[in-house]
Motif scaffolding. Sequence first.
Motif, PDB file in Angstrom:
ATOM      1  N   GLY A 200      45.204  44.489  41.959  1.00  0.00           N
ATOM      2  CA  GLY A 200      44.191  43.393  41.690  1.00  0.00           C
ATOM      3  C   GLY A 200      44.581  42.673  40.548  1.00  0.00           C
ATOM      4  O   GLY A 200      43.766  41.611  40.133  1.00  0.00           O
TER       5      GLY A 200
ATOM      6  N   MET B 154      44.110  38.963  40.578  1.00  0.00           N
ATOM      7  CA  MET B 154      42.267  38.369  40.692  1.00  0.00           C
ATOM      8  C   MET B 154      41.827  38.222  39.299  1.00  0.00           C
ATOM      9  O   MET B 154      40.608  37.434  39.152  1.00  0.00           O
ATOM     10  CB  MET B 154      41.747  39.403  41.359  1.00  0.00           C
ATOM     11  CG  MET B 154      42.074  39.921  42.779  1.00  0.00           C
ATOM     12  SD  MET B 154      41.289  41.222  43.464  1.00  0.00           S
ATOM     13  CE  MET B 154      42.072  41.365  44.982  1.00  0.00           C
ATOM     14  N   SER B 155      42.521  38.581  38.219  1.00  0.00           N
ATOM     15  CA  SER B 155      42.110  38.479  36.898  1.00  0.00           C
ATOM     16  C   SER B 155      43.181  37.541  36.299  1.00  0.00           C
ATOM     17  O   SER B 155      42.604  36.566  35.252  1.00  0.00           O
ATOM     18  CB  SER B 155      42.000  39.565  36.060  1.00  0.00           C
ATOM     19  OG  SER B 155      40.836  40.264  36.701  1.00  0.00           O
TER      20      SER B 155
ATOM     21  N   ARG C  35      41.417  32.123  39.603  1.00  0.00           N
ATOM     22  CA  ARG C  35      40.516  33.381  40.078  1.00  0.00           C
ATOM     23  C   ARG C  35      39.113  32.883  40.567  1.00  0.00           C
ATOM     24  O   ARG C  35      38.591  31.923  40.036  1.00  0.00           O
ATOM     25  CB  ARG C  35      40.430  34.269  39.104  1.00  0.00           C
ATOM     26  CG  ARG C  35      39.892  33.912  37.777  1.00  0.00           C
ATOM     27  CD  ARG C  35      39.819  34.923  36.888  1.00  0.00           C
ATOM     28  NE  ARG C  35      39.427  34.251  35.288  1.00  0.00           N
ATOM     29  CZ  ARG C  35      40.044  33.513  34.573  1.00  0.00           C
ATOM     30  NH1 ARG C  35      41.284  33.566  34.674  1.00  0.00           N
ATOM     31  NH2 ARG C  35      39.539  33.118  33.623  1.00  0.00           N
TER      32      ARG C  35
ATOM     33  N   ASP D  98      35.715  35.331  41.449  1.00  0.00           N
ATOM     34  CA  ASP D  98      35.394  36.475  41.331  1.00  0.00           C
ATOM     35  C   ASP D  98      34.805  36.956  42.682  1.00  0.00           C
ATOM     36  O   ASP D  98      34.746  38.012  43.088  1.00  0.00           O
ATOM     37  CB  ASP D  98      34.296  36.956  40.158  1.00  0.00           C
ATOM     38  CG  ASP D  98      35.173  36.904  38.888  1.00  0.00           C
ATOM     39  OD1 ASP D  98      36.208  36.737  38.701  1.00  0.00           O
ATOM     40  OD2 ASP D  98      34.436  37.127  38.019  1.00  0.00           O
TER      41      ASP D  98
ATOM     42  N   SER E 154      37.213  37.398  45.118  1.00  0.00           N
ATOM     43  CA  SER E 154      38.120  38.675  44.659  1.00  0.00           C
ATOM     44  C   SER E 154      37.257  39.885  45.386  1.00  0.00           C
ATOM     45  O   SER E 154      37.951  40.861  46.039  1.00  0.00           O
ATOM     46  CB  SER E 154      38.242  38.901  43.421  1.00  0.00           C
ATOM     47  OG  SER E 154      39.200  37.685  43.044  1.00  0.00           O
TER      48      SER E 154
ATOM     49  N   ASN F  40      39.251  42.889  35.389  1.00  0.00           N
ATOM     50  CA  ASN F  40      39.721  43.717  36.788  1.00  0.00           C
ATOM     51  C   ASN F  40      39.098  44.737  37.043  1.00  0.00           C
ATOM     52  O   ASN F  40      38.683  45.045  38.500  1.00  0.00           O
ATOM     53  CB  ASN F  40      41.207  43.835  36.629  1.00  0.00           C
ATOM     54  CG  ASN F  40      42.009  43.689  37.886  1.00  0.00           C
ATOM     55  OD1 ASN F  40      42.540  44.546  38.579  1.00  0.00           O
ATOM     56  ND2 ASN F  40      41.846  42.394  38.586  1.00  0.00           N
TER      57      ASN F  40
ATOM     58  N   LEU G  84      35.754  44.056  38.566  1.00  0.00           N
ATOM     59  CA  LEU G  84      35.594  43.677  40.001  1.00  0.00           C
ATOM     60  C   LEU G  84      35.726  44.854  41.051  1.00  0.00           C
ATOM     61  O   LEU G  84      35.048  44.878  41.947  1.00  0.00           O
ATOM     62  CB  LEU G  84      36.934  42.735  40.312  1.00  0.00           C
ATOM     63  CG  LEU G  84      37.057  41.311  39.432  1.00  0.00           C
ATOM     64  CD1 LEU G  84      38.474  40.555  40.029  1.00  0.00           C
ATOM     65  CD2 LEU G  84      35.766  40.547  40.061  1.00  0.00           C
TER      66      LEU G  84
ATOM     67  N   SER H  29      44.952  37.794  46.057  1.00  0.00           N
ATOM     68  CA  SER H  29      43.738  37.393  45.724  1.00  0.00           C
ATOM     69  C   SER H  29      42.737  36.636  46.577  1.00  0.00           C
ATOM     70  O   SER H  29      41.569  36.831  46.617  1.00  0.00           O
ATOM     71  CB  SER H  29      43.789  36.428  44.543  1.00  0.00           C
ATOM     72  OG  SER H  29      44.602  35.500  44.862  1.00  0.00           O
ATOM     73  N   ARG H  30      43.453  36.539  47.725  1.00  0.00           N
ATOM     74  CA  ARG H  30      42.561  35.781  48.892  1.00  0.00           C
ATOM     75  C   ARG H  30      42.176  36.807  49.933  1.00  0.00           C
ATOM     76  O   ARG H  30      43.460  37.691  50.399  1.00  0.00           O
ATOM     77  CB  ARG H  30      43.373  34.581  49.564  1.00  0.00           C
ATOM     78  CG  ARG H  30      43.669  33.323  48.623  1.00  0.00           C
ATOM     79  CD  ARG H  30      44.607  32.536  49.233  1.00  0.00           C
ATOM     80  NE  ARG H  30      45.809  32.817  49.484  1.00  0.00           N
ATOM     81  CZ  ARG H  30      46.338  32.820  50.591  1.00  0.00           C
ATOM     82  NH1 ARG H  30      45.563  32.264  51.648  1.00  0.00           N
ATOM     83  NH2 ARG H  30      47.684  33.275  50.748  1.00  0.00           N
TER      84      ARG H  30
END
Length: 314
Positions: A30, A33-34, A39, A41, A44, A74, A77, A263-264
């Motif tokens: 992850g 994602m941060s 990013r 959220d 994510s 992270n 998330l 991240s996608r």
Amino acid sequence: MVGIESADSPPRGPGHLLGGRPVGSIALGGAGMSLSAERDDCVSITAIRAAADGGIVLFDTARAYTTVDAEAHNEGLFAEALGSREDVVIATKGGHFRIDKSTWGIDGSPEAIRADCERSLRRLRRERIELYFLHHPDPTVPLAESVGELNQLRSEGKVAHIGLSNVTIEQLESVQDVATVAAVENRFPATEAPKDGMAEHCASHGIVYLGYSPLSGVMAGLRAGRFPKLAEVAARLSVSPQRVTIAWLLACRPDVLPIVGASRPESVADSARAADLALTAQDLVRLSTELLAATPRIRIATEKADTARRMETS
Ligand SMILES: NC(=O)c1ccc[n+]([C@@H]2O[C@H](COP(=O)([O-])OP(=O)(O)OC[C@H]3O[C@@H](n4cnc5c(N)ncnc54)[C@H](OP(=O)(O)O)[C@@H]3O)[C@@H](O)[C@H]2O)c1
């Protein structure tokens, strides 16, 4: 490389075992994602949930994967996305933390490791962390002291399994009488196939070897148009070159459990399906020739791209 001359790549089984528990053959990481400037959220969290629903078991996070304005972003998330699901394993790490936009620190002292672990338990909203890593050995603290504290946390039930990240075989062996190390997490770009022998060492000692940044050389090579055979195989099979690369890695290196970063949701779903993509023996050989031969050039390109990306996100 093993198993590429003899047969087409076989269908995947349950993958790797962490303390006897199947954890699959691909993990989701992850960090992006941060740490990515783009990013989002909500996106994510959707991506993490989709990965778990799609059969990914092992998820990799860390205290250090955080934004400058939100401590442990992270881990938050993953807590939000996975709640108390028991069909997943969340791996997190301590002893490494973000100081500011461009600086990270290392603290492997027993006190810091305990404080990090207890914070992670709160942030993940779990009573036990299934896999807890020392993120980096601290050069100012004997590794045995850091690992001793991890073992203490394990004996208190706060941690189920201990992992070490960014270590050498020598370091790993130096603590074999201190604790049972269940996993190692080291850098393993598919195009570099690191030759330090760590993956083989782990396989022969029943330790799960997690390889991080598996796509980094490939992403840079694809951007530079350097992988025509990879592009051709992907086009023929109507799948992404990233999925082909991961399938190739899984077929050639069953001793490596790649942590794919994404991240996608589209990337996550696509990469997760690599475990079901069978490549012919001929394609495996052609891909090995192209991807591994490109290593020196790609390494330079990758390092430049990684540096540029770090500068962009800092
Ligand atoms: N222990 C350590 O010290 C350490 C250090 C670094 C990383 N890690 C772990 O390893 C994980 C992976 O590392 P990484 O992010 O450097 O590596 P990576 O997996 O080599 O590359 C991630 C990149 O690949 C893209 N991608 C992934 N699957 C794709 C697909 N199917 N199609 C198109 N693009 C795809 C992602 O795109 P999108 O983001 O656009 O989806 C992202 O840009 C991290 O998240 C972290 O958990 C650990």
